[in-house]
Enzyme design. Structure first.
Site, short mmCIF file in Angstrom:
data_model
loop_
_atom_site.label_atom_id
_atom_site.label_comp_id
_atom_site.label_asym_id
_atom_site.label_seq_id
_atom_site.Cartn_x
_atom_site.Cartn_y
_atom_site.Cartn_z
N TYR A 254 32.20 49.32 55.67
CA TYR A 254 33.43 49.49 54.90
C TYR A 254 33.68 48.32 53.96
O TYR A 254 33.01 47.30 54.03
CB TYR A 254 34.62 49.68 55.85
CG TYR A 254 35.11 48.43 56.53
CD1 TYR A 254 34.36 47.79 57.52
CD2 TYR A 254 36.33 47.85 56.17
CE1 TYR A 254 34.82 46.63 58.13
CE2 TYR A 254 36.79 46.68 56.78
CZ TYR A 254 36.03 46.08 57.76
OH TYR A 254 36.47 44.93 58.35
N LYS B 189 29.39 44.18 56.99
CA LYS B 189 30.80 44.58 57.15
C LYS B 189 30.84 45.94 57.82
O LYS B 189 31.03 46.98 57.17
CB LYS B 189 31.52 44.56 55.80
CG LYS B 189 33.04 44.50 55.94
CD LYS B 189 33.70 44.05 54.66
CE LYS B 189 35.20 44.25 54.67
NZ LYS B 189 35.93 43.38 55.58
N GLU C 216 34.52 31.98 61.87
CA GLU C 216 35.50 32.52 60.91
C GLU C 216 36.66 33.11 61.71
O GLU C 216 36.69 33.00 62.93
CB GLU C 216 34.85 33.59 60.02
CG GLU C 216 34.29 34.77 60.80
CD GLU C 216 33.53 35.77 59.94
OE1 GLU C 216 33.79 35.88 58.73
OE2 GLU C 216 32.67 36.48 60.51
N LEU D 135 30.84 36.85 57.87
CA LEU D 135 30.87 37.74 56.72
C LEU D 135 30.90 36.88 55.46
O LEU D 135 31.68 35.92 55.40
CB LEU D 135 32.13 38.62 56.78
CG LEU D 135 32.19 39.68 55.68
CD1 LEU D 135 31.29 40.84 56.04
CD2 LEU D 135 33.61 40.15 55.46
C1 LIG Z 1 35.33 38.97 59.79
C2 LIG Z 1 35.85 38.73 58.42
N1 LIG Z 1 35.67 37.54 57.83
C3 LIG Z 1 36.15 37.27 56.60
C4 LIG Z 1 36.88 38.22 55.88
C5 LIG Z 1 37.40 37.89 54.52
O1 LIG Z 1 36.62 38.53 53.56
P1 LIG Z 1 37.17 38.91 52.13
O2 LIG Z 1 37.56 37.64 51.46
O3 LIG Z 1 36.00 39.56 51.48
O4 LIG Z 1 38.33 39.81 52.34
C6 LIG Z 1 37.06 39.49 56.44
C7 LIG Z 1 37.79 40.51 55.70
O5 LIG Z 1 38.20 41.51 56.20
C8 LIG Z 1 36.55 39.75 57.73
O6 LIG Z 1 36.72 40.96 58.31
#
Ligand SMILES: Cc1ncc(COP(=O)(O)O)c(C=O)c1O
Length: 284
Positions: A33, A146, A179, A203
């Site tokens: 997603y 993701k 994270e 991610l």
């Molecule tokens: C596990 C994880 N880390 C980091 C992020 C932040 O990513 P982004 O800046 O692309 O929203 C997300 C976003 O949903 C996430 O699910």
């Protein structure tokens, strides 16, 4: 405004969207997603999100998805609802088939998206700072994908919520901080902004990437380097980044204040750089 959806090219109100009980996204979490933020009617960092989406699809070997067409449907849905401040959720699953772990032959992927108005839940926390907690990172070895398999993230986030936090910072058995459950995070240690380097453990956050570029442009010393749980006592600032949270200062971890317990100057500077980038995007 009611959220609007599109399933395999058919547009409809989100409340009427239905998928098969045999869909592999439902049965196995066999799906990937993306979430995009829409500012002033325009999807933000669109190329970056769709590049990551293609990478996720390839990583789990879902083939035959025309990502350009999905992108077009997303634009049509934003226009159809005249959405200005919104989020877009896009999910592709391997499709519906009799239950069995291996990929079924000849199954058509399900292409689902919806757009909904964004009511900012982070507005106050962005100004005042937020509390977070630490939680063990019990996820799998491909956190760079993701995927909709988010059970470990759900459990850690629930623990954070029950402890009065807005996010859980996840740590590996060796103390490495990876994270948040739905955000990337940054710390300021001895004047340098640090964030975990991209790897299979995190991610590759789209907002993380932007904030690294904004920091470099603003002349803020920045390095992709892991922080450890032991470093939390020494950092002068911590902040989270994400598509909906943007740049969110963290003012306490596990009940202990970060720095002087107020949002710090680096987070403030990057928040301002972020807002300026959005203003230019919306105005341009
Ligand atoms: C596990 C994880 N880390 C980091 C992020 C932040 O990513 P982004 O800046 O692309 O929203 C997300 C976003 O949903 C996430 O699910």
């Amino acid at each position: 405004m009611e959220p609007l959806a599109n399933i395999n090219g058919v547009s409809l109100p989100l409340s009427e969207a239905k998928v098969s009980a045999l869909d592999r996204g439902f049965l196995f979490g066999d799906a990937v997603y993306e979430v995009l933020r829409v500012y002033g009617g325009k999807p933000w960092l669109e190329d970056e999100h769709f590049r990551r989406f293609e990478r996720s699809l390839a990583a789990i070997r879902i083939t035959g998805v025309d990502v350009g067409r999905l992108r077009q449907r997303m634009h049509e849905t934003i226009r159809a609802g005249d959405f200005r401040e919104a989020t877009t959720y896009i999910q592709v699953t391997r499709g519906a088939a009799p239950r069995g772990h291996a990929f079924p032959a000849g199954t058509v992927p399900l292409e689902f998206l919806y757009v909904q108005e964004f009511r900012d839940p982070y507005a106050a926390a962005r100004e005042q700072g937020a509390a977070v907690v630490t939680q063990p990172d019990i996820r799998w070895d491909r956190c760079d994908v993701k995927s909709t398999n988010l059970l470990a993230n759900v459990l850690a986030m629930q623990a954070a919520k029950e402890a009065g936090g807005v996010e859980a910072l996840l740590y590996l058995p060796d103390g490495t901080l990876t994270e948040g459950t739905h955000t990337s995070f940054f710390g300021v240690l001895h004047g340098t902004v640090l964030t975990a380097p991209n790897s299979n453990a995190i991610l590759p956050g789209i907002t993380r990437g932007l904030v690294l570029r904004l920091a470099a442009r603003a002349g803020v010393p920045v390095r992709e380097h892991v922080l450890r749980r032991d470093d939390l006592g020494q950092v002068s600032e911590l902040f989270l980044t994400g598509t909906t949270s943007e740049v969110l200062p963290v003012t306490s971890v596990d009940g202990r204040p970060v720095g002087d317990g107020r949002p710090g100057p680096v987070a403030r500077r990057l928040q301002e750089a972020y807002r300026q980038a959005v203003r230019e995007f919306v105005g341009g």
